[in-house]
Write an enzyme that holds these catalytic residues in place. Structure first.
Site, PDB file in Angstrom:
ATOM      1  CD  GLN A  38      -7.931  -4.575  -3.526  1.00 60.85           C
ATOM      2  OE1 GLN A  38      -7.670  -4.417  -2.335  1.00 60.85           O
ATOM      3  NE2 GLN A  38      -8.921  -5.337  -3.939  1.00 60.85           N
ATOM      4  CG  HIS A  48      -5.627  -3.265   1.998  1.00 52.85           C
ATOM      5  ND1 HIS A  48      -5.009  -2.314   1.202  1.00 52.85           N
ATOM      6  CD2 HIS A  48      -6.476  -3.934   1.194  1.00 52.85           C
ATOM      7  CE1 HIS A  48      -5.482  -2.409  -0.035  1.00 52.85           C
ATOM      8  NE2 HIS A  48      -6.379  -3.384  -0.061  1.00 52.85           N
ATOM      9  CB  CYS A 104      -0.930  -0.089   1.198  1.00 52.50           C
ATOM     10  SG  CYS A 104      -1.014   1.322   2.253  1.00 52.50           S
ATOM     11  CG  HIS A 145      -2.370   5.514   1.140  1.00 56.40           C
ATOM     12  ND1 HIS A 145      -3.411   4.719   0.743  1.00 56.40           N
ATOM     13  CD2 HIS A 145      -2.339   6.550   0.273  1.00 56.40           C
ATOM     14  CE1 HIS A 145      -3.991   5.241  -0.314  1.00 56.40           C
ATOM     15  NE2 HIS A 145      -3.363   6.353  -0.627  1.00 56.40           N
ATOM     16  CG  HIS A 146      -0.554   3.122   6.020  1.00 54.03           C
ATOM     17  ND1 HIS A 146      -1.747   3.059   5.342  1.00 54.03           N
ATOM     18  CD2 HIS A 146      -0.739   4.011   7.028  1.00 54.03           C
ATOM     19  CE1 HIS A 146      -2.630   3.862   5.915  1.00 54.03           C
ATOM     20  NE2 HIS A 146      -2.047   4.460   6.934  1.00 54.03           N
TER      21      HIS A 146
END
Ligand SMILES: Nc1nc2c(ncn2[C@@H]2O[C@H](COP(=O)(O)OP(=O)(O)OP(=O)(O)O)[C@@H](O)[C@H]2O)c(=O)[nH]1
Ligand SMILES: [Zn+2]
Length: 199
Positions: A129, A157, A88, A90-91
């Site tokens: 995704q 996730h 992911c 974002h993280h």
């Protein structure tokens, strides 16, 4: 050498740069980077992260184009349950699950293994995704010009499981369709094929 055969070759310069950065990160997390267990960790992580993002080195369109065959077959071809491991954006935590891919050829078929290969080529990047799903679809559409493409991804996730909202069992499903798969009947046939158990 095919473009996916150099995955295990790490760039020395990048490995060194990343190692130095990870050394700082580990120190900033309050750990002693000189202790035995952590001594080689910056380099290990540097290599692991290069592996987990090796998709940037690959050209998915070229992968498909390298194994196209002329064939007069106009039925749905489904490759399902393709393992997906991505990260992911974002993280920078993993998301993982399964991809189901189908297409209806229009004069050209592709070597079957190339479908999981392009799933990996797009998955092994920093992703969301939805984009991963669309990229796989667009790549197959462009390379094969088929009557339609369908991609469904089901994934968990880690950023929603081991931190944040901490929902252990939630699964996210994304889908993307072109051409014949926009029609209800074709889409239903695809869904029924990916949900059927042959064993
Ligand atoms: N749409 C989408 N969102 C994702 C994906 N992977 C992670 N996210 C989300 O990205 C969002 C980032 O939101 P932010 O509010 O900026 O980050 P955050 O404060 O860490 O959010 P929380 O996870 O809710 O704690 C979160 O809602 C994640 O669940 C993905 O593949 N697609
Ligand atoms: Zn996340």
């Amino acid at each position: 050498m095919k473009n996916y055969e150099k995955i295990e070759q790490y760039n020395t310069e990048v490995t060194e740069l990343l190692s130095n950065n990870y050394k700082t990160i580990i120190e900033n997390l309050g750990e002693d980077v000189t202790r035995e267990g952590l001594e080689k960790t910056p380099e290990r992580v540097a290599k692991a992260m290069q592996y987990l993002t090796h998709g940037y080195e690959l050209d998915p369109l070229e992968i498909l184009k390298s194994a196209l065959f002329t064939e007069d077959h106009q039925q749905m071809i489904v490759v399902k349950d393709i393992e997906v491991y991505s990260m992911c954006e974002h993280h920078m935590l993993p998301f993982f699950g399964k991809a189901h891919v189908a297409y209806i050829p229009n004069g050209k078929i592709v070597g079957l293994s190339k479908i999981p290969r392009i799933v990996d080529a797009f998955a092994r990047r920093m992703q969301v995704q939805e984009r991963l799903t669309d990229q796989i679809k667009c790549c197959i559409q462009e390379a094969l010009e088929p009557l339609g493409v369908a991609v469904v991804i089901e994934a968990q996730h880690m950023c929603m499981q081991m931190r944040g909202i901490q929902k252990q069992n939630s699964v996210t499903t994304t889908s993307s369709f072109t051409g014949a798969f926009e029609k209800d009947k074709t889409r239903k046939e695809f869904i029924s094929l990916i949900t059927s158990k042959l064993s």
